[in-house]
Write a protein that holds these residues in place. Structure first.
Motif, PDB file in Angstrom:
ATOM      1  N   UNK A 148     -13.267 -49.444  15.325  1.00  0.00           N
ATOM      2  CA  UNK A 148     -14.547 -49.241  14.667  1.00  0.00           C
ATOM      3  C   UNK A 148     -15.506 -48.591  15.651  1.00  0.00           C
ATOM      4  N   UNK A 149     -16.430 -47.826  15.120  1.00  0.00           N
ATOM      5  CA  UNK A 149     -17.393 -47.150  15.986  1.00  0.00           C
ATOM      6  C   UNK A 149     -18.168 -48.150  16.845  1.00  0.00           C
ATOM      7  N   UNK A 150     -18.410 -49.325  16.286  1.00  0.00           N
ATOM      8  CA  UNK A 150     -19.229 -50.316  16.982  1.00  0.00           C
ATOM      9  C   UNK A 150     -18.559 -50.890  18.224  1.00  0.00           C
ATOM     10  N   UNK A 151     -17.234 -50.762  18.328  1.00  0.00           N
ATOM     11  CA  UNK A 151     -16.525 -51.327  19.481  1.00  0.00           C
ATOM     12  C   UNK A 151     -15.798 -50.262  20.286  1.00  0.00           C
ATOM     13  N   UNK A 152     -15.813 -49.027  19.815  1.00  0.00           N
ATOM     14  CA  UNK A 152     -15.131 -47.939  20.513  1.00  0.00           C
ATOM     15  C   UNK A 152     -15.596 -47.878  21.962  1.00  0.00           C
ATOM     16  N   UNK A 153     -14.651 -47.837  22.874  1.00  0.00           N
ATOM     17  CA  UNK A 153     -14.972 -47.776  24.293  1.00  0.00           C
ATOM     18  C   UNK A 153     -15.154 -49.128  24.945  1.00  0.00           C
ATOM     19  N   UNK A 164     -14.737 -55.962  26.165  1.00  0.00           N
ATOM     20  CA  UNK A 164     -15.577 -55.879  27.354  1.00  0.00           C
ATOM     21  C   UNK A 164     -17.020 -55.563  26.972  1.00  0.00           C
ATOM     22  N   UNK A 165     -17.921 -55.817  27.908  1.00  0.00           N
ATOM     23  CA  UNK A 165     -19.329 -55.523  27.701  1.00  0.00           C
ATOM     24  C   UNK A 165     -19.794 -56.063  26.349  1.00  0.00           C
ATOM     25  N   UNK A 166     -19.503 -57.318  26.119  1.00  0.00           N
ATOM     26  CA  UNK A 166     -19.815 -57.918  24.828  1.00  0.00           C
ATOM     27  C   UNK A 166     -21.306 -57.994  24.592  1.00  0.00           C
ATOM     28  N   UNK A 167     -21.668 -57.876  23.331  1.00  0.00           N
ATOM     29  CA  UNK A 167     -23.056 -57.901  22.898  1.00  0.00           C
ATOM     30  C   UNK A 167     -23.253 -59.043  21.913  1.00  0.00           C
ATOM     31  N   UNK A 168     -24.479 -59.561  21.807  1.00  0.00           N
ATOM     32  CA  UNK A 168     -24.715 -60.624  20.815  1.00  0.00           C
ATOM     33  C   UNK A 168     -24.265 -60.237  19.411  1.00  0.00           C
ATOM     34  N   UNK A 169     -24.331 -58.956  19.098  1.00  0.00           N
ATOM     35  CA  UNK A 169     -23.900 -58.480  17.776  1.00  0.00           C
ATOM     36  C   UNK A 169     -22.395 -58.626  17.556  1.00  0.00           C
ATOM     37  N   UNK A 170     -21.656 -58.904  18.615  1.00  0.00           N
ATOM     38  CA  UNK A 170     -20.215 -59.121  18.485  1.00  0.00           C
ATOM     39  C   UNK A 170     -19.884 -60.547  18.062  1.00  0.00           C
ATOM     40  N   UNK A 187     -10.047 -58.037  12.610  1.00  0.00           N
ATOM     41  CA  UNK A 187     -11.253 -57.979  11.796  1.00  0.00           C
ATOM     42  C   UNK A 187     -12.200 -59.066  12.277  1.00  0.00           C
ATOM     43  N   UNK A 188     -13.439 -58.977  11.862  1.00  0.00           N
ATOM     44  CA  UNK A 188     -14.388 -60.031  12.221  1.00  0.00           C
ATOM     45  C   UNK A 188     -15.368 -60.246  11.078  1.00  0.00           C
ATOM     46  N   UNK A 189     -15.896 -61.457  11.051  1.00  0.00           N
ATOM     47  CA  UNK A 189     -16.890 -61.787  10.045  1.00  0.00           C
ATOM     48  C   UNK A 189     -17.985 -62.621  10.686  1.00  0.00           C
ATOM     49  N   UNK A 190     -19.181 -62.061  10.664  1.00  0.00           N
ATOM     50  CA  UNK A 190     -20.352 -62.755  11.184  1.00  0.00           C
ATOM     51  C   UNK A 190     -20.995 -63.549  10.060  1.00  0.00           C
ATOM     52  N   UNK A 191     -21.765 -64.579  10.385  1.00  0.00           N
ATOM     53  CA  UNK A 191     -22.420 -65.387   9.357  1.00  0.00           C
ATOM     54  C   UNK A 191     -23.275 -64.523   8.434  1.00  0.00           C
ATOM     55  N   UNK A 192     -23.072 -64.705   7.152  1.00  0.00           N
ATOM     56  CA  UNK A 192     -23.863 -63.978   6.177  1.00  0.00           C
ATOM     57  C   UNK A 192     -23.477 -62.527   5.978  1.00  0.00           C
ATOM     58  N   UNK A 193     -22.405 -62.097   6.623  1.00  0.00           N
ATOM     59  CA  UNK A 193     -21.967 -60.700   6.504  1.00  0.00           C
ATOM     60  C   UNK A 193     -20.541 -60.634   5.980  1.00  0.00           C
ATOM     61  N   UNK A 194     -20.198 -59.460   5.487  1.00  0.00           N
ATOM     62  CA  UNK A 194     -18.833 -59.247   5.021  1.00  0.00           C
ATOM     63  C   UNK A 194     -17.894 -59.062   6.217  1.00  0.00           C
ATOM     64  N   UNK A 195     -16.638 -59.345   5.967  1.00  0.00           N
ATOM     65  CA  UNK A 195     -15.642 -59.103   6.996  1.00  0.00           C
ATOM     66  C   UNK A 195     -15.535 -57.611   7.263  1.00  0.00           C
ATOM     67  N   UNK A 196     -15.416 -57.241   8.521  1.00  0.00           N
ATOM     68  CA  UNK A 196     -15.349 -55.831   8.872  1.00  0.00           C
ATOM     69  C   UNK A 196     -14.184 -55.547   9.810  1.00  0.00           C
ATOM     70  N   UNK A 197     -13.715 -54.338   9.710  1.00  0.00           N
ATOM     71  CA  UNK A 197     -12.629 -53.844  10.557  1.00  0.00           C
ATOM     72  C   UNK A 197     -13.107 -53.710  11.996  1.00  0.00           C
TER      73      UNK A 197
END
Length: 123
Positions: free
Chosen positions: A61-66, A84-90, A37-47
């Motif tokens: 999760x759809x956001x990391x699939x692939x 892989x192919x990490x994004x700032x949103x990660x 799971x992960x939790x970004x600042x100001x956001x809820x923890x997500x799968x």
């Protein structure tokens, strides 16, 4: 009791890769499904991802699939998350968790959690 310790986080540029590891100790590791799971600042923890106790099935999760791969080694009591192919949103604190239940692992009851490891992706 299961103790979980994450490692492998850090600072990486967008497009880069990281491999997070989670080492377990205590009760038999192989009896638990494992999730990340992960939790970004100001956001809820997500799968993010999960793997069944046997390793036969994985979920993302759809956001990391692939871009992510979860794998476990029951003989070594470890579960890894290759990203892989990490994004700032990660960017987030990533946690591994041990649990079980019915249906999708997103809804499992996770009884044990690690302290988390920070992943920061710069643009």
């Amino acid at each position: 009791q299961v103790q979980l310790v994450e490692s492998g986080g850090g600072l990486v540029q967008a497009g880069g890769s990281l491999r997070l590891s989670c080492a377990a100790s205590g009760r038999p590791f192989s009896t638990y499904a494992m999730g990340w799971f992960r939790q970004a600042p100001g956001k809820e923890r997500e799968f993010v991802a999960a793997i069944t106790w046997s390793g036969d099935s994985t979920y993302y999760a759809d956001s990391v699939e692939g871009r992510c791969t979860i794998a476990r080694a029951n003989a070594r009591n470890t579960v890894n998350l290759e990203m892989n192919n990490l994004e700032p949103e990660d960017t987030a604190v990533y946690y591994c968790a041990a649990g079980g239940g019915l249906g999708h692992p997103r809804g499992f009851t996770y009884d044990y959690w690690g302290q988390g490891t920070q992943v920061t992706v710069s643009s």
